[in-house]
Motif scaffolding. Structure first.
Motif, short mmCIF file in Angstrom:
data_model
loop_
_atom_site.label_atom_id
_atom_site.label_comp_id
_atom_site.label_asym_id
_atom_site.label_seq_id
_atom_site.Cartn_x
_atom_site.Cartn_y
_atom_site.Cartn_z
N LEU B 473 0.43 -1.02 -0.21
CA LEU B 473 -0.31 0.01 -0.19
C LEU B 473 0.93 1.23 0.33
O LEU B 473 0.75 2.34 -0.52
CB LEU B 473 -1.03 0.29 1.19
CG LEU B 473 -2.42 -1.06 1.61
CD1 LEU B 473 -2.83 -0.18 2.80
CD2 LEU B 473 -2.96 -0.46 0.26
N GLU B 474 1.60 1.04 0.97
CA GLU B 474 2.66 2.26 0.85
C GLU B 474 3.37 2.49 -0.10
O GLU B 474 3.42 3.72 -0.77
CB GLU B 474 3.65 2.25 1.88
CG GLU B 474 2.63 2.77 3.56
CD GLU B 474 3.90 1.96 4.74
OE1 GLU B 474 4.94 1.95 4.62
OE2 GLU B 474 3.86 2.94 5.99
N LYS B 475 3.76 1.59 -0.86
CA LYS B 475 4.58 1.48 -1.88
C LYS B 475 4.20 2.33 -3.58
O LYS B 475 4.25 3.20 -4.01
CB LYS B 475 5.47 0.24 -2.38
CG LYS B 475 5.83 -0.31 -4.01
CD LYS B 475 7.58 -0.04 -4.28
CE LYS B 475 7.70 -0.19 -5.56
NZ LYS B 475 8.19 1.48 -6.65
N LEU B 476 2.97 1.57 -3.58
CA LEU B 476 1.80 1.89 -4.60
C LEU B 476 1.28 3.79 -4.71
O LEU B 476 1.21 4.03 -5.84
CB LEU B 476 0.38 0.47 -4.37
CG LEU B 476 -0.21 1.09 -5.86
CD1 LEU B 476 1.06 1.23 -7.54
CD2 LEU B 476 -0.85 -0.20 -5.46
N SER B 477 1.10 3.42 -2.82
CA SER B 477 0.62 4.94 -2.81
C SER B 477 1.22 5.63 -3.48
O SER B 477 1.12 7.04 -4.06
CB SER B 477 0.42 5.53 -1.48
OG SER B 477 -1.13 4.39 -0.93
N SER B 478 2.72 5.95 -3.41
CA SER B 478 3.75 7.58 -3.31
C SER B 478 4.23 6.83 -4.41
O SER B 478 4.31 7.57 -4.95
CB SER B 478 4.67 6.48 -2.57
OG SER B 478 5.67 5.62 -3.44
N ALA B 492 -5.45 11.48 -5.42
CA ALA B 492 -6.15 9.92 -4.90
C ALA B 492 -5.85 9.08 -3.62
O ALA B 492 -6.14 8.45 -2.98
CB ALA B 492 -6.10 8.91 -6.14
N PRO B 493 -3.99 8.87 -3.75
CA PRO B 493 -3.87 8.34 -2.50
C PRO B 493 -3.74 9.48 -0.89
O PRO B 493 -3.28 8.34 0.22
CB PRO B 493 -2.69 7.55 -2.97
CG PRO B 493 -2.45 7.77 -4.44
CD PRO B 493 -2.53 9.06 -4.32
N ASN B 494 -3.96 10.24 -0.96
CA ASN B 494 -4.07 10.52 0.33
C ASN B 494 -4.84 9.95 1.19
O ASN B 494 -4.32 10.04 2.74
CB ASN B 494 -4.56 11.98 0.19
CG ASN B 494 -3.12 13.30 -0.46
OD1 ASN B 494 -2.10 12.36 -1.02
ND2 ASN B 494 -3.49 14.21 -0.51
N PRO B 495 -6.16 9.59 1.19
CA PRO B 495 -6.28 8.86 2.51
C PRO B 495 -6.08 7.58 3.03
O PRO B 495 -5.88 7.53 3.95
CB PRO B 495 -7.92 9.15 1.73
CG PRO B 495 -8.13 9.40 0.77
CD PRO B 495 -6.81 10.06 0.20
N VAL B 496 -5.19 6.71 2.06
CA VAL B 496 -4.83 5.53 2.35
C VAL B 496 -3.15 6.02 3.16
O VAL B 496 -3.10 5.63 4.27
CB VAL B 496 -4.34 5.05 1.48
CG1 VAL B 496 -3.02 3.85 1.21
CG2 VAL B 496 -5.48 4.74 0.53
#
Lengths: 386, 582
Positions: B473-478, B492-496
């Motif tokens: 999750l962290e890798k993909l979000s960034s 879009a990944p900010n909430p995550v």
């Protein structure tokens, strides 16, 4: 002119060149999937990202114009890692059925996946198959387009938008566009009907994956075994350059190269109308008519031969009753003798010549010269007019 | 009166007042006459319908007014001048407005939204006249720059600098666009401004057009706002009739007109480049910048796109001066900002506060704290592009810089308050679901990346999460943040990211213990009946749609876990709190 540095190399390019073009002009390679040199930049695949000094986040080189003093880095562990993520994401929503894909060996996606060493999620052909870091749901489209020419395997589509752009910007047709949103986004004709366009196949030519292929190419052979033969399209006077893809002495595909007079674009006839070459009904030798000219008599022969004959197959029945094969010498002598007789008996204006746009300019020139000088008549015409 | 007021039978209240006042012949009874004003939203949605009664300068406000209360108000208060104290507003009402500073909303609730004369009577269109008759475009831009106004649509780009850049571009044709495509879940600031005070937006557009040299303007408004569209259309027609729009405005030689363009319900069309192509009649898909719309915008011409709230600020800044406006707020974030306060809070509604106010003041002083005395958990700001801010950061100042530092954004101004009953993984999933389904599909990270993020969150909430999921999750979000084309994908990944940062333990509990601490994620819950408290009343048995509860009357019931579909019907129906979930 603009001066900039790409990967430490000082270069000078014309104003309003994109960073991607500037790099490519100087033999610095940047991977792309959605970019096509003849279409407006799209910026969708995100593979051509580069770092520009002073801009906090990576930018796509295809859409960024050069500016004076710009310092560009095209490759770094960070950039390559991002590119790898993007490719992994694309392949996580791709059938990865390269072993049965028409495009294998000629596919940009396959090539990039190879160079970046990406393991696609396995198993490949199922919806929701697990494996690989980003494995997840995959788009599955079971309905196939019913058009006669273009195979649209939309589950292989990476939505690079090249087909949409070529259809709009080059052809001015606009037969397809993006539909739906999010993960369900899809490129299709209005209301998801079957494709009903001019079938120029330009979309097929620019597709970087196996999503768009020719229906008649199916299982005819892949790029590896193919011999390419450059020639001119025989269909009309435009004279587009085409490349025949020949496998075992059979033309299995036609394409056109980018650096030709027609810039690689073709029409439906040039691209898909090559079936006549190996067609069994094609005339390969001269035939001389032997059948009586009286239609009643001819019909009698016809009915006695085969009851199921239709107009669409005039030569399939009883060719041997109507024509006989002859050598070129015999045929030409026959024509010369007949023409001479008519000319002597009725005068040169009793003869007329009709030429074809499928002939070359030289052939058409010779033909009108022959009619005017040898026969002596101006009764000469051509489907595109002399 | 906005849709919230109408839904609370506000329209009926008005028509009852009309007929009551006519019935008692109020005109004959009261010397100066009596008038009824239909005004825009007051802001305090949770107390709808609110009615202000003003008699000889004494204002009384009634809350929760229903049509059947009107007769008594008219009889006792209007005719006999005896306010009905048990119906008037309470302390909450006073507190709600105490810390607010109203600029944009200052006239919402004061002017009749359907009357230009009402707007003019409170010095409306004075700013337009001042600008067109006495100021040069450069002076206008200078004023706006001095005021420190920044884009209220979310990104916070200084408005004056944007205008100046567009002013400097030479072109025969320029455009100004008002972005009213407000699509964030839980945000309704722009709608309320247009519905309550449409003329302020029009005025802002006229001034902006004059400053940059545009003669055509568009309002891109979502079709899901029919009331706002109706009131804005009416306002534009009124302004045209009064000569504030059209050719040669107020004999100054300046011409400007506005067209309304309805959005077809795509969230991404709030992104400026997508909005432009949408006006041009194409599918709303963002394109890469540069070129910025200031240089190449609508139909390839220099274009300014400003948010509704930004534009509605303009007339007030011109009227009261840049100095006045910049006296509010912090050093870098000037002025006030409208927020839509929703979620598990007592006083939900629309608030306008000076920049720099703390979250605690907003939530506890203005919002009145958490509903039902539960514990505050987090506040989600900035809609699907924003993040969640936890309880220990409640003293954070609300301004562009501070919120960005905390991993969220001011955004368009949605503020959703979450309490102990909210599962943060589920919250992240909710917002990602929204952005994923609203992605235009153009770029890979947003189209597939958000889908993969969503799938991972989904499996975590279903108890199928794997230990390395948090890392993915962290890798993909960034990576999605870094590689996406437009603001939608980039945020879009900010909430995550923000929930992972502040509520990592909740993710871990979901994955390792297969439990949802907030008891929200259905698949991780078990419902059971406490033998000691169950009276055997059969209520849960009747309510259970799956027939999973068995037992005899007056004897403790049992839930068959294999049949239970975890719908929670038994939990809701039990009067003795004998049903528990874990």
């Amino acid at each position: 002119m603009i001066n900039l540095t790409i990967d430490g190399k000082k270069i000078t390019v014309l104003d309003s060149t994109s960073v991607l073009d500037a790099a490519r002009q100087n033999d610095i390679s940047i991977p792309t999937l959605c970019h096509h040199p003849k279409l407006t930049p799209f910026g969708g695949c995100r593979l051509c990202i580069v770092e520009v000094k002073g801009i906090p986040r990576p930018v796509t080189s295809c859409t960024t114009p050069v500016s004076e003093g710009m310092e560009v880095t095209t490759t770094s562990p960070y950039l390559e890692d991002l590119r790898k993520t993007v490719l992994e994401l694309i392949l996580s929503d791709h059938p990865n059925d390269c072993m049965v894909c028409e495009k294998a060996g000629d596919c940009t996606l396959q090539e990039l996946a190879y160079f970046y060493g990406i393991n696609p999620p396995i198993p490949p052909l199922e919806k929701g198959g697990r494996g690989g870091i980003f494995a997840g749901e995959r788009r599955v489209y079971t309905k196939r387009d019913g058009n006669p020419f273009i195979e649209r395997a939309m589950e292989k589509c990476i939505l690079c938008g090249r087909c949409v752009k070529v259809c709009d910007e080059v052809m001015g047709v606009g037969a397809i566009d993006f539909t739906y949103r999010g993960f369900k986004s899809k490129i299709c004709p209005p209301y998801e009907r079957d494709l009903d366009c001019v079938f120029c196949g330009q979309c097929v030519a620019v597709c970087p994956t196996g999503a768009l292929t020719g229906k008649m190419w199916t299982l005819k052979g892949r790029q590896k075994e193919i011999k390419e033969v450059d020639t001119i399209c025989p269909y009309c006077g435009v004279g587009c350059s085409i490349t025949l893809h020949v496998r075992r002495n059979e033309v299995i595909r036609v394409s056109s190269k980018d650096d030709t007079i027609n810039e690689g674009w073709l029409c439906v006839k040039g691209r898909f109308g090559y079936n006549f070459i190996n067609h069994r009904d094609r005339l390969t030798r001269p035939l001389i008519r032997i059948a009586p000219k009286n239609t009643k008599e001819a019909q009698k022969i016809r009915s006695s031969e085969d009851k199921t004959i239709s107009n669409s197959q005039p030569l399939n029945f009883s060719t041997s009753h109507v024509f006989r094969e002859a050598s070129w010498d015999e045929a030409l002598d026959y024509i010369a003798e007949k023409l001479k007789t008519i000319k002597e008996k009725h005068g040169p204006d009793a003869i007329a010549g009709l030429s074809s746009a499928r002939c070359t300019n030289e052939e058409n020139y010779i033909f009108q010269k022959f009619m005017r000088a040898s026969i002596g008549t101006n009764n000469i015409d051509h489907c595109a007019r002399f | 009166m906005g849709p919230g007021g109408i839904a609370s039978s506000g329209a009926d209240v008005i028509s009852t007042f009309e007929s009551e006042l006519k019935k008692v012949k109020v005109d004959a009874l009261i010397e100066e006459g009596c008038s009824l004003h239909k005004v825009g939203c007051f802001g305090l949605c949770s107390k709808d319908v609110l009615v202000d009664l003003e008699i000889n300068g004494n204002k009384t406000t009634y809350q929760y007014v229903k049509p059947n209360m009107v007769q008594r108000i008219v009889q006792e208060h209007i005719i006999n001048n005896k306010p009905i104290l048990e119906w008037t507003t309470d302390e909450d009402y006073q507190n709600f407005y105490k810390k607010q500073v109203k600029v944009v909303l200052s006239d919402c609730g004061k002017v009749d939204y359907d009357s230009i004369d009402s707007y003019i009577s409170i010095s409306g269109y004075r700013a337009t006249e001042k600008v067109l008759k006495t100021m040069s475009p450069e002076e206008v831009i200078e004023d706006i720059k001095k005021s420190g106004l920044r884009g209220r649509g979310g990104a916070g780009f200084p408005t004056g600098i944007k205008w100046e850049a567009c002013r400097k571009v030479e072109s025969q044709q320029k455009y100004i666009i008002c972005n009213a495509d407000e699509g964030d879940p839980g945000a309704f600031m722009d709608r309320a401004v247009i519905e309550g005070n449409p003329h302020a937006v029009i005025e802002g557009m006229i001034i902006g057009a004059y400053a940059i040299g545009a003669d055509k303007g568009y309002v891109y408004i979502r079709a899901e706002y029919p009331l706002a569209v109706e009131r804005l259309t009416l306002a534009i027609n009124q302004a045209r009739k009064k000569g504030f729009l059209g050719k040669n405005i107020s004999d100054t030689g300046f011409s400007f007109d506005i067209k309304i363009k309805l959005g077809a319900g795509a969230f991404v069309c709030g992104e400026e480049t997508a909005l432009i192509v949408s006006i041009e009649g194409q599918r709303g898909m963002p394109r890469a910048k540069p070129p910025f719309p200031v240089y190449k915008g609508l139909w390839g011409k220099p274009t300014i796109i400003n948010n509704v709230e930004t534009l509605a600020n303009i007339p007030y800044i011109i009227r009261n001066g840049a100095q006045w406006y910049s006296s509010y707020g912090t050093e870098k974030s000037k002025g006030t900002k409208v927020f839509a306060l929703t979620g598990k809070i007592k006083n939900t509604g629309l608030i306008e506060v000076p920049m720099g106010i703390t979250l605690r003041e907003i939530i506890y002083d203005i919002g009145g704290g958490i509903e039902g005395g539960k514990a505050f958990k987090a506040v989600q700001t900035g809609g699907p592009s924003g993040g969640c801010i936890p309880v220990d950061m409640l003293d954070l100042n609300v301004d562009y810089e501070s919120l960005a530092k905390a991993g969220s954004i001011v955004g368009s101004g949605g503020m959703i308050v979450l309490d102990e009953d909210d599962c943060m993984v589920n919250v992240a999933k909710y917002f990602l679901q929204f952005t994923q389904s609203e992605s235009c599909g153009k770029c890979v990270p947003c189209r597939i990346g958000t889908k993969r993020l969503l799938e991972i969150l989904d499996r975590i909430t279903k108890g199928l999460g794997k230990v390395d999921d948090i890392e993915i999750l962290e890798k993909l979000s960034s990576d999605v943040k870094a590689t996406s084309l437009c603001g939608l994908g980039q945020t879009a990944p900010n909430p995550v990211i923000s929930t992972l940062k502040y509520f990592r333990d909740e993710y871990e509990t979901h994955i390792k213990d297969k439990k949802c601490p907030a008891k929200v994620c259905k698949d991780l819950l078990t419902y059971f009946i406490m033998e000691a408290t169950c009276t055997g009343c059969v209520a849960c048995m009747r309510a259970c749609p799956a027939g999973a509860i068995t037992g005899e009357k007056k004897k403790p019931h049992v839930i068959n876990q294999e049949i239970c579909i975890k719908c929670g019907a038994c939990f809701d129906v039990c009067k003795f709190k004998a049903v528990e979930k874990e």
